[in-house]
Design a protein around this motif. Structure first.
Motif, mmCIF file in Angstrom:
data_model
loop_
_atom_site.group_PDB
_atom_site.id
_atom_site.type_symbol
_atom_site.label_atom_id
_atom_site.label_comp_id
_atom_site.label_asym_id
_atom_site.label_seq_id
_atom_site.Cartn_x
_atom_site.Cartn_y
_atom_site.Cartn_z
ATOM 1 N N ILE A 47 53.226 42.294 48.976
ATOM 2 C CA ILE A 47 53.833 42.424 47.646
ATOM 3 C C ILE A 47 54.011 43.895 47.268
ATOM 4 N N CYS A 48 53.011 44.723 47.561
ATOM 5 C CA CYS A 48 53.107 46.159 47.251
ATOM 6 C C CYS A 48 54.280 46.795 47.999
ATOM 7 N N GLU A 49 54.423 46.443 49.280
ATOM 8 C CA GLU A 49 55.542 46.977 50.069
ATOM 9 C C GLU A 49 56.873 46.452 49.528
ATOM 10 N N HIS A 50 56.886 45.189 49.096
ATOM 11 C CA HIS A 50 58.106 44.603 48.540
ATOM 12 C C HIS A 50 58.513 45.316 47.249
ATOM 13 N N TYR A 51 57.528 45.640 46.415
ATOM 14 C CA TYR A 51 57.825 46.345 45.163
ATOM 15 C C TYR A 51 58.434 47.721 45.431
ATOM 16 N N VAL A 52 57.967 48.395 46.470
ATOM 17 C CA VAL A 52 58.545 49.696 46.831
ATOM 18 C C VAL A 52 60.022 49.531 47.195
ATOM 19 N N LEU A 53 60.331 48.467 47.934
ATOM 20 C CA LEU A 53 61.730 48.203 48.299
ATOM 21 C C LEU A 53 62.557 47.850 47.059
ATOM 22 N N LEU A 54 61.949 47.140 46.109
ATOM 23 C CA LEU A 54 62.647 46.830 44.860
ATOM 24 C C LEU A 54 62.992 48.113 44.107
ATOM 25 N N ASN A 82 60.628 43.422 35.396
ATOM 26 C CA ASN A 82 60.288 44.840 35.489
ATOM 27 C C ASN A 82 59.459 45.142 36.739
ATOM 28 N N GLU A 83 59.861 46.178 37.475
ATOM 29 C CA GLU A 83 59.112 46.577 38.681
ATOM 30 C C GLU A 83 57.749 47.172 38.346
ATOM 31 N N ASN A 84 57.566 47.617 37.099
ATOM 32 C CA ASN A 84 56.288 48.235 36.719
ATOM 33 C C ASN A 84 55.154 47.227 36.588
ATOM 34 N N THR A 85 55.474 45.938 36.695
ATOM 35 C CA THR A 85 54.424 44.913 36.557
ATOM 36 C C THR A 85 53.331 45.070 37.612
ATOM 37 N N ILE A 86 53.683 45.595 38.779
ATOM 38 C CA ILE A 86 52.672 45.779 39.821
ATOM 39 C C ILE A 86 51.598 46.761 39.379
ATOM 40 N N PHE A 87 51.986 47.766 38.579
ATOM 41 C CA PHE A 87 51.014 48.765 38.138
ATOM 42 C C PHE A 87 50.099 48.219 37.040
ATOM 43 N N MET A 130 60.433 57.203 42.330
ATOM 44 C CA MET A 130 59.996 56.619 41.067
ATOM 45 C C MET A 130 58.625 55.931 41.091
ATOM 46 N N PRO A 131 58.259 55.148 42.139
ATOM 47 C CA PRO A 131 56.957 54.457 42.095
ATOM 48 C C PRO A 131 55.765 55.385 41.899
#
Length: 373
Positions: A47-54, A82-87, A130-131
């Motif tokens: 999931i973390c790697e997927h978020y980076v691709l997003l 929102n991509e920031n949800t991972i954080f 950005m991440p």
């Protein structure tokens, strides 16, 4: 060509984001359950790697929007969660009391950073992606939360970025004011009855950051506005009522002085009014005991500096007279009878007298004091 996508039910969209954050938090918590621990760790990594691709995809879309010619027919493209949800989920994991969940949060930071570095082929380029910037901003934001465990999560996140990853010092040099301001807020706002780890981590971040980011600062640059902003931020807390804040401020100034080879008194002289105006502007008796202690300790510290900027003028002599009066005064004249039995008040009164005696003893060693009187 980007399509038009209008959110018809914004409340539902917000609930979906909230649900996503809760699911991600549950996934991090699953690391503490032995039966699903390995599967959870694999899924978190993916999931973390997927978020980076997003993030990479979103960056491409934003670049297209920026460079396209203006047209009334332009659209913003499809809406996504929102991509920031991972954080949000990583911050939850870092603030957890469970060590396995906590470690999973730290590992997630490393996975995201390594994925960014691999995708963009270098660490320097990854820090502009950005991440990494959003992750740093999220951790700083957590430090201003009310709950102490949220503060701890933010501090540990920043500690990991600063100490455990290969992020160059130049990245943090641009953000040292922002991060130091957040760490001093943590020190000021954390009550004494919570675990001491919060303040320990915050203090270590301040000292490490100031030491690493100011190694190559020249003596001339010390008096430039950018560096003086850092100094004024630290000087402001020399009179704080919290002893750990005062202690950290003093150590921070020592580190800056060693890094720049400029004496502390010379370094803080341009911003001394920030510290002295509030102290001399109001009589000590008009303040609560803990603020009196902070003010007197700040003057004692400044007076102990080599080639101090303090002068034995009317303002300083008045404060010394007030300190002498506090030492000589009976308990009954300082506090009301019904509060004399309170342990906290009695403790503050003892500390107040101790710091007054320290200030007066130091003043007696100064030749200027003897000649002014």
């Amino acid at each position: 060509h980007l399509e038009v996508d209008i959110i018809k039910d914004t409340a539902k969209f917000d609930r979906q984001e909230e649900l996503l954050v809760r699911l991600l938090e549950a996934l991090f918590y699953a690391v503490s359950i032995e039966e699903v621990k390995d599967d959870a760790q694999i899924l978190i990594k993916g999931i973390c790697e997927h978020y980076v691709l997003l993030y990479f995809g979103k960056t491409m879309v934003e670049a297209q929007k920026f460079h396209r010619k203006f047209s009334v027919n332009n659209h913003e493209g499809k809406n996504a969660l929102n991509e920031n949800t991972i954080f949000d989920a990583v911050s939850y994991a870092l603030s957890s009391h469970n060590k396995e969940v906590h470690d999973a949060g730290i590992e997630a930071i490393k996975i995201i950073f390594n994925s960014c570095s691999t995708l963009l082929s270098s660490v320097e380029t990854a820090t502009k992606f950005m991440p990494i910037r959003r992750m740093c901003s999220k951790f700083v934001h957590c430090c201003f939360e009310e709950a102490y465990y949220s503060k701890l999560g933010g501090c540990i996140g920043l500690y990991t970025l600063i100490n455990d990853l290969d992020i160059p010092v130049t990245y943090f040099s641009l953000r040292q004011i922002e991060i130091c301001r957040a760490m001093f807020f943590v020190l000021r706002d954390t009550p004494p009855d919570v675990p001491s780890e919060v303040c320990k981590v915050a203090k270590s971040i301040i000292l490490k950051l100031l030491k690493d980011c100011n190694k190559e600062v020249s003596k001339n640059a010390v008096f430039q506005p950018q560096f003086q902003t850092i100094v004024s931020l630290i000087v402001l807390d020399l009179s704080n009522s919290n002893p750990i804040v005062r202690e950290t401020s003093q150590e921070a100034l020592t580190i800056l002085s060693e890094a720049t080879q400029v004496p502390i008194s010379t370094m803080i002289s341009p911003v001394k009014s920030i510290l002295l105006a509030p102290i001399f502007g109001k009589p000590l008796r008009a303040l609560p005991f803990h603020m009196q202690i902070g003010n007197i300790d700040a003057i004692r510290y400044c007076l102990s500096l080599e080639n101090t900027f303090l002068e034995f003028n009317d303002e300083l002599n008045r404060l010394l007279s007030e300190a002498l009066a506090l030492v000589d005064a009976d308990d009954e004249s300082l506090i009301s009878a019904h509060r004399m039995s309170e342990h906290k008040i009695s403790e503050q009164l003892i500390k107040l007298r101790v710091v007054c005696i320290e200030l007066l003893s130091l003043a007696l060693t100064k030749q200027e004091f003897a000649s002014s009187n």
